[in-house]
Design a protein around this motif. Structure first.
Motif, PDB file in Angstrom:
ATOM      1  N   HIS A   1     -37.351 -15.281  40.466  1.00  0.00           N
ATOM      2  CA  HIS A   1     -37.303 -14.621  39.167  1.00  0.00           C
ATOM      3  C   HIS A   1     -36.050 -15.075  38.418  1.00  0.00           C
ATOM      4  O   HIS A   1     -35.055 -15.490  39.022  1.00  0.00           O
ATOM      5  CB  HIS A   1     -37.288 -13.091  39.298  1.00  0.00           C
ATOM      6  CG  HIS A   1     -38.579 -12.525  39.827  1.00  0.00           C
ATOM      7  ND1 HIS A   1     -38.963 -12.652  41.151  1.00  0.00           N
ATOM      8  CD2 HIS A   1     -39.580 -11.815  39.200  1.00  0.00           C
ATOM      9  CE1 HIS A   1     -40.131 -12.055  41.335  1.00  0.00           C
ATOM     10  NE2 HIS A   1     -40.526 -11.540  40.162  1.00  0.00           N
TER      11      HIS A   1
ATOM     12  N   LYS B   1     -33.868 -11.674  32.419  1.00  0.00           N
ATOM     13  CA  LYS B   1     -34.161 -11.679  30.988  1.00  0.00           C
ATOM     14  C   LYS B   1     -32.881 -11.691  30.164  1.00  0.00           C
ATOM     15  O   LYS B   1     -32.804 -12.339  29.129  1.00  0.00           O
ATOM     16  CB  LYS B   1     -34.997 -10.449  30.614  1.00  0.00           C
ATOM     17  CG  LYS B   1     -36.389 -10.420  31.201  1.00  0.00           C
ATOM     18  CD  LYS B   1     -37.128  -9.167  30.728  1.00  0.00           C
ATOM     19  CE  LYS B   1     -38.533  -9.099  31.290  1.00  0.00           C
ATOM     20  NZ  LYS B   1     -39.255  -7.887  30.839  1.00  0.00           N
ATOM     21  N   ARG B   2     -31.894 -10.940  30.639  1.00  0.00           N
ATOM     22  CA  ARG B   2     -30.635 -10.806  29.917  1.00  0.00           C
ATOM     23  C   ARG B   2     -29.473 -11.145  30.837  1.00  0.00           C
ATOM     24  O   ARG B   2     -29.638 -11.309  32.049  1.00  0.00           O
ATOM     25  CB  ARG B   2     -30.491  -9.375  29.365  1.00  0.00           C
ATOM     26  CG  ARG B   2     -31.560  -8.998  28.341  1.00  0.00           C
ATOM     27  CD  ARG B   2     -31.479  -7.525  27.983  1.00  0.00           C
ATOM     28  NE  ARG B   2     -31.789  -6.677  29.134  1.00  0.00           N
ATOM     29  CZ  ARG B   2     -33.007  -6.329  29.503  1.00  0.00           C
ATOM     30  NH1 ARG B   2     -34.057  -6.745  28.806  1.00  0.00           N
ATOM     31  NH2 ARG B   2     -33.197  -5.561  30.549  1.00  0.00           N
TER      32      ARG B   2
ATOM     33  N   SER C   1     -28.842  -8.298  33.520  1.00  0.00           N
ATOM     34  CA  SER C   1     -30.008  -7.830  34.284  1.00  0.00           C
ATOM     35  C   SER C   1     -29.559  -7.259  35.627  1.00  0.00           C
ATOM     36  O   SER C   1     -28.709  -7.832  36.316  1.00  0.00           O
ATOM     37  CB  SER C   1     -30.989  -8.983  34.496  1.00  0.00           C
ATOM     38  OG  SER C   1     -31.463  -9.467  33.253  1.00  0.00           O
TER      39      SER C   1
ATOM     40  N   ASN D   1     -37.959  -4.831  36.091  1.00  0.00           N
ATOM     41  CA  ASN D   1     -38.343  -5.070  34.700  1.00  0.00           C
ATOM     42  C   ASN D   1     -37.329  -5.937  33.951  1.00  0.00           C
ATOM     43  O   ASN D   1     -37.621  -6.408  32.857  1.00  0.00           O
ATOM     44  CB  ASN D   1     -38.511  -3.731  33.969  1.00  0.00           C
ATOM     45  CG  ASN D   1     -39.683  -2.922  34.521  1.00  0.00           C
ATOM     46  OD1 ASN D   1     -40.699  -3.496  34.931  1.00  0.00           O
ATOM     47  ND2 ASN D   1     -39.538  -1.601  34.544  1.00  0.00           N
ATOM     48  N   ASP D   2     -36.143  -6.095  34.519  1.00  0.00           N
ATOM     49  CA  ASP D   2     -35.127  -6.939  33.888  1.00  0.00           C
ATOM     50  C   ASP D   2     -35.306  -8.410  34.235  1.00  0.00           C
ATOM     51  O   ASP D   2     -34.481  -9.236  33.814  1.00  0.00           O
ATOM     52  CB  ASP D   2     -33.720  -6.494  34.310  1.00  0.00           C
ATOM     53  CG  ASP D   2     -33.323  -5.162  33.684  1.00  0.00           C
ATOM     54  OD1 ASP D   2     -34.037  -4.721  32.764  1.00  0.00           O
ATOM     55  OD2 ASP D   2     -32.320  -4.567  34.116  1.00  0.00           O
ATOM     56  N   TRP D   3     -36.359  -8.760  34.956  1.00  0.00           N
ATOM     57  CA  TRP D   3     -36.534 -10.132  35.418  1.00  0.00           C
ATOM     58  C   TRP D   3     -37.937 -10.628  35.068  1.00  0.00           C
ATOM     59  O   TRP D   3     -38.875  -9.834  34.935  1.00  0.00           O
ATOM     60  CB  TRP D   3     -36.329 -10.224  36.941  1.00  0.00           C
ATOM     61  CG  TRP D   3     -34.989  -9.697  37.374  1.00  0.00           C
ATOM     62  CD1 TRP D   3     -34.656  -8.387  37.581  1.00  0.00           C
ATOM     63  CD2 TRP D   3     -33.818 -10.462  37.591  1.00  0.00           C
ATOM     64  NE1 TRP D   3     -33.356  -8.271  37.941  1.00  0.00           N
ATOM     65  CE2 TRP D   3     -32.795  -9.555  37.960  1.00  0.00           C
ATOM     66  CE3 TRP D   3     -33.508 -11.815  37.543  1.00  0.00           C
ATOM     67  CZ2 TRP D   3     -31.510  -9.962  38.263  1.00  0.00           C
ATOM     68  CZ3 TRP D   3     -32.230 -12.227  37.848  1.00  0.00           C
ATOM     69  CH2 TRP D   3     -31.237 -11.312  38.196  1.00  0.00           C
ATOM     70  N   VAL D   4     -38.058 -11.920  34.875  1.00  0.00           N
ATOM     71  CA  VAL D   4     -39.356 -12.558  34.651  1.00  0.00           C
ATOM     72  C   VAL D   4     -39.637 -13.486  35.825  1.00  0.00           C
ATOM     73  O   VAL D   4     -38.744 -14.183  36.329  1.00  0.00           O
ATOM     74  CB  VAL D   4     -39.369 -13.342  33.323  1.00  0.00           C
ATOM     75  CG1 VAL D   4     -39.245 -12.411  32.149  1.00  0.00           C
ATOM     76  CG2 VAL D   4     -38.272 -14.391  33.280  1.00  0.00           C
TER      77      VAL D   4
ATOM     78  N   PHE E   1     -37.166 -18.554  25.101  1.00  0.00           N
ATOM     79  CA  PHE E   1     -36.283 -17.439  24.760  1.00  0.00           C
ATOM     80  C   PHE E   1     -36.457 -17.105  23.287  1.00  0.00           C
ATOM     81  O   PHE E   1     -37.076 -17.851  22.517  1.00  0.00           O
ATOM     82  CB  PHE E   1     -34.816 -17.786  25.067  1.00  0.00           C
ATOM     83  CG  PHE E   1     -34.235 -18.822  24.155  1.00  0.00           C
ATOM     84  CD1 PHE E   1     -33.444 -18.462  23.071  1.00  0.00           C
ATOM     85  CD2 PHE E   1     -34.473 -20.174  24.362  1.00  0.00           C
ATOM     86  CE1 PHE E   1     -32.910 -19.409  22.228  1.00  0.00           C
ATOM     87  CE2 PHE E   1     -33.937 -21.130  23.528  1.00  0.00           C
ATOM     88  CZ  PHE E   1     -33.162 -20.750  22.458  1.00  0.00           C
TER      89      PHE E   1
ATOM     90  N   GLU F   1     -32.782 -13.414  24.566  1.00  0.00           N
ATOM     91  CA  GLU F   1     -33.421 -12.938  25.798  1.00  0.00           C
ATOM     92  C   GLU F   1     -34.455 -13.951  26.252  1.00  0.00           C
ATOM     93  O   GLU F   1     -35.176 -14.540  25.427  1.00  0.00           O
ATOM     94  CB  GLU F   1     -34.062 -11.579  25.542  1.00  0.00           C
ATOM     95  CG  GLU F   1     -34.734 -10.963  26.757  1.00  0.00           C
ATOM     96  CD  GLU F   1     -35.284  -9.586  26.464  1.00  0.00           C
ATOM     97  OE1 GLU F   1     -36.484  -9.366  26.727  1.00  0.00           O
ATOM     98  OE2 GLU F   1     -34.517  -8.738  25.959  1.00  0.00           O
ATOM     99  N   ILE F   2     -34.493 -14.189  27.556  1.00  0.00           N
ATOM    100  CA  ILE F   2     -35.468 -15.110  28.143  1.00  0.00           C
ATOM    101  C   ILE F   2     -36.806 -14.384  28.303  1.00  0.00           C
ATOM    102  O   ILE F   2     -36.872 -13.282  28.866  1.00  0.00           O
ATOM    103  CB  ILE F   2     -34.962 -15.644  29.491  1.00  0.00           C
ATOM    104  CG1 ILE F   2     -33.731 -16.534  29.270  1.00  0.00           C
ATOM    105  CG2 ILE F   2     -36.052 -16.429  30.207  1.00  0.00           C
ATOM    106  CD1 ILE F   2     -33.140 -17.090  30.548  1.00  0.00           C
ATOM    107  N   LEU F   3     -37.868 -15.023  27.812  1.00  0.00           N
ATOM    108  CA  LEU F   3     -39.196 -14.414  27.856  1.00  0.00           C
ATOM    109  C   LEU F   3     -40.053 -14.963  28.982  1.00  0.00           C
ATOM    110  O   LEU F   3     -40.866 -14.235  29.559  1.00  0.00           O
ATOM    111  CB  LEU F   3     -39.908 -14.629  26.515  1.00  0.00           C
ATOM    112  CG  LEU F   3     -39.172 -14.122  25.269  1.00  0.00           C
ATOM    113  CD1 LEU F   3     -39.995 -14.400  24.028  1.00  0.00           C
ATOM    114  CD2 LEU F   3     -38.854 -12.638  25.388  1.00  0.00           C
TER     115      LEU F   3
END
Length: 653
Positions: free
Chosen positions: A477, A480-481, A484, A490-493, A529, A542-544
């Motif tokens: 993962h 995102k910020r 994080s 939820n703070d990670w993609v 992002f 923020e990274i999407l």
């Protein structure tokens, strides 16, 4: 003559010719110069005569030997008046007391205008030539003399003005610096005056003219600074309101705080400014001949709040110089010149909001000898004031350009992960390559070289290359910020992986050795992002999404005359691309906007929807209240004209 020296030529045979110079007084009764004889010499009062003889030409030089400076108080041997010398000279050429030729010279020489006294320390203020006049007579171009056709020149006497009185310069150049303009109601310069002229003419004084700002003797107009120009900050202590990300850090002398950094060409620049909240770690090559010291460490830094802070410097000595000395020549020890220089400097900036709270510097010193090449290292790191144990508590909600991208491995007990690219060293082989983290917002491309034999199995080669590429991504993962939390999923993609094509074919068609298909030699990392907001005017990014894919190549063994027991090379690369997208999808165009393009202001010169643009809030040329009042007045006049032009209105009268 008007200078202290003049030349003249005598044509003919000068053999036996005697040249002389005499002062020729003026007869007071007749006003003519008296006749001279051949009894003169080559010196008369303050004048000297020097003759250079040639074949058929002789050059006579007459020069003045006295001082031409204006007299200062209690001074002698000087000029008492500006017109210093007014004399009449005669140069004679005689042979056996017979005058062959004579030359009459009228000398009017002014004193030297160069100033030789004490210079005043008061600086002369030169006004702005655009917004303040320099004089009321622009055609007066020559100081101390009358300019022809310039009737406003004070040096022109009435007798001289009679010569060109009918041809004086007119207009502004001739001294009429405030002429009436055509739009003035009292002006009669127009040959044809329309009927509507009394309604639209300007009723104003001559002080308010189109020449305002050029020849205006009232209040001085000041230029307006365009909005796209930022005025130079001259007093950081008074005007400085704090740093923003990317702003250069300033010193107490209002200069940039510089540390050597790498340019876009890869070379080190010694006077590169340090940007606020942008970390870097650079290495620069130098030798003893080209070594230069940087800024002294006693320079105080502007904290951003108007005060200045001192650097906390710690000096240490390098013990293992092998990490910094990359190359040395074989020179005798007794012949080598050595010097104590800086090997590395590590700067740590403690910051809070828009201000710098503290600066800690660690300087490593060592001895550099002539013939050695030194790899200097300079690092800058910004730590938040809330940091503990030198570990930054990522207080910024969004990513900042140049910061490492945060990664996590959610499948392991230790969730800390890494996202790296290669940093080759030496020969560029993958076995000796180091890792460097992926920095946010910076597209990059790196690679290394893998050694492959001719008898290499294609399946094993694919697995070896895939393993090398996957070693760069020790994560599942991406944060995102920048802040994080590892405990909040939820703070990670999740990283989207597109696995390479897996082929079990060991050789290509034809059963030839040394050729392999579908080798995943290129790793592609795409990071999407967007700007999701701003904190104190700083955009927060923020990274999407993150996608990893592979590009395959056909590898073929390269060899010379013989291929036995030889090694070939396979270059493998890793690229990082940051793609910025809108935070929200754009509003789709309606069918009316697609079909009727004549109403689209971006694709047409005529924009009907902006017909009433001055009455909208988007117009900022005038206050909105004035625009509204003018618009209502114009609408009333149009309505009144329409009513009065109606036939039934004329019947009422």
């Amino acid at each position: 003559m008007s200078g202290p020296r003049v030349n003249s030529f005598f044509l003919g045979n000068s053999s036996g010719v005697n040249f002389s110079i005499i002062l020729s007084p003026i007869d007071e009764e007749t006003g003519k110069s008296q006749l001279a004889n051949c009894s003169g010499s080559k010196r008369a009062s303050d004048w000297n005569l020097n003759v250079t003889s040639g074949m058929n030409t002789s050059k006579a030089t007459i020069s003045l030997t006295r001082n031409l400076q204006l007299c200062l108080p209690n001074a002698t041997d000087c000029c008492t008046t500006p017109l210093c010398v007014v004399e009449t000279l005669q140069v004679l050429a005689c042979r056996d007391s017979v005058m062959l030729a004579h030359l009459l010279i009228q000398a009017e020489i002014y004193a030297n205008s160069s100033f030789t006294g004490n210079v005043s320390e008061n600086a002369t203020i030169i006004p702005n030539q655009v917004f303040q006049p320099l004089g009321s007579c622009p055609c007066d171009l020559t100081a101390g003399a009358c300019d022809v056709r310039c009737c406003c020149d004070p040096e022109c006497t009435p007798d001289l003005k009679q010569l060109f009185n009918e041809s004086c310069f007119t207009g502004v150049f001739g001294g009429d610096v405030n002429p009436p303009f055509d739009q003035l109601c009292s002006s009669r310069s127009m040959e044809y005056t329309p009927d509507w002229f009394p309604f639209l003419c300007v009723q104003s004084s001559l002080n308010n003219t189109p020449f305002l700002g050029y020849f205006y003797h009232g209040s001085t107009s000041t230029p307006r600074v365009p909005l796209f120009k930022i005025p130079l900050q001259t007093s950081p202590g008074k005007l400085f309101t704090g740093y923003r990300q990317g702003d250069p850090i300033m010193t107490e002398e209002n200069e940039y705080f510089t540390i050597p950094q790498q340019s876009m060409a890869g070379q080190c620049v010694g006077n590169a400014p340090v940007a606020y909240l942008q970390n870097f770690d650079v290495k620069c090559l130098t030798n003893l001949a080209s070594y230069k010291e940087g800024l002294p460490h006693d320079v105080r830094i502007n904290s951003g709040a108007g005060d200045f802070i001192q650097q906390n410097v710690i000096y240490r000595t390098i013990t293992n110089m092998g990490k910094f000395i990359t190359e040395s020549e074989s020179l005798h020890t007794a012949e080598v010149l050595c010097q104590n220089v800086t090997f590395a400097e590590h700067y740590t900036f403690i910051w809070k909001d828009k201000n710098i709270e503290q600066i800690n510097v660690t300087v490593f010193l060592g001895s550099l000898c002539d013939g050695e090449i030194l790899t200097q290292r300079f690092t800058v790191k910004f730590l938040s004031l809330k940091s503990t144990n030198a570990t930054e508590l990522f207080g910024n909600p969004g990513y900042q350009v140049g910061k490492p991208v945060r990664a996590a491995n959610m499948n392991a007990s230790d969730t800390f992960g890494s996202l790296n690219i290669w940093q080759p060293a030496g020969r560029g082989l993958c076995t000796s390559a180091a890792y460097t983290p992926v920095l946010f917002g910076l597209d990059s491309l790196s690679g290394c070289i893998l050694e492959v034999g001719i008898n290499e199995d294609c399946g094993l080669l694919r697995g070896k290359v895939t393993e090398k590429l996957n070693s760069l991504i020790q994560a599942t993962h991406i944060g995102k910020r920048d802040n994080s939390s590892y405990s909040d999923l939820n703070d990670w993609v999740e990283i989207i992986r597109l696995d390479p094509f897996n082929s079990d074919t060991n050789v290509s068609s034809g059963n030839l050795k040394g050729i392999c298909l579908d080798i995943p030699a290129n790793l592609n990392i795409r990071i999407i992002f967007a700007d999701v907001g701003a904190v104190q005017g700083i955009p927060q990014q923020e990274i999407l999404a993150v996608q990893i894919s592979y590009s395959t190549v056909i590898w073929q063994f390269q060899c010379g005359l013989t291929c036995e027991n030889s090694i070939s090379f396979l270059p493998i690369t890793a690229s990082v691309q940051f793609i910025k997208v809108p935070a929200q999808p754009p509003i789709p165009m309606t069918r009316f906007q697609i079909n009727y393009t004549e109403f689209d202001c971006n694709r047409n010169d005529v924009c009907w929807p902006q017909l009433l643009y001055p009455l909208t809030r988007f117009y900022t040329g005038e206050p909105y209240s004035q625009c509204l009042a003018k618009g209502l007045s114009l609408a009333f006049l149009v309505l009144l004209a329409a009513i009065m032009s109606n036939p039934w209105f004329s019947k009422l009268w």
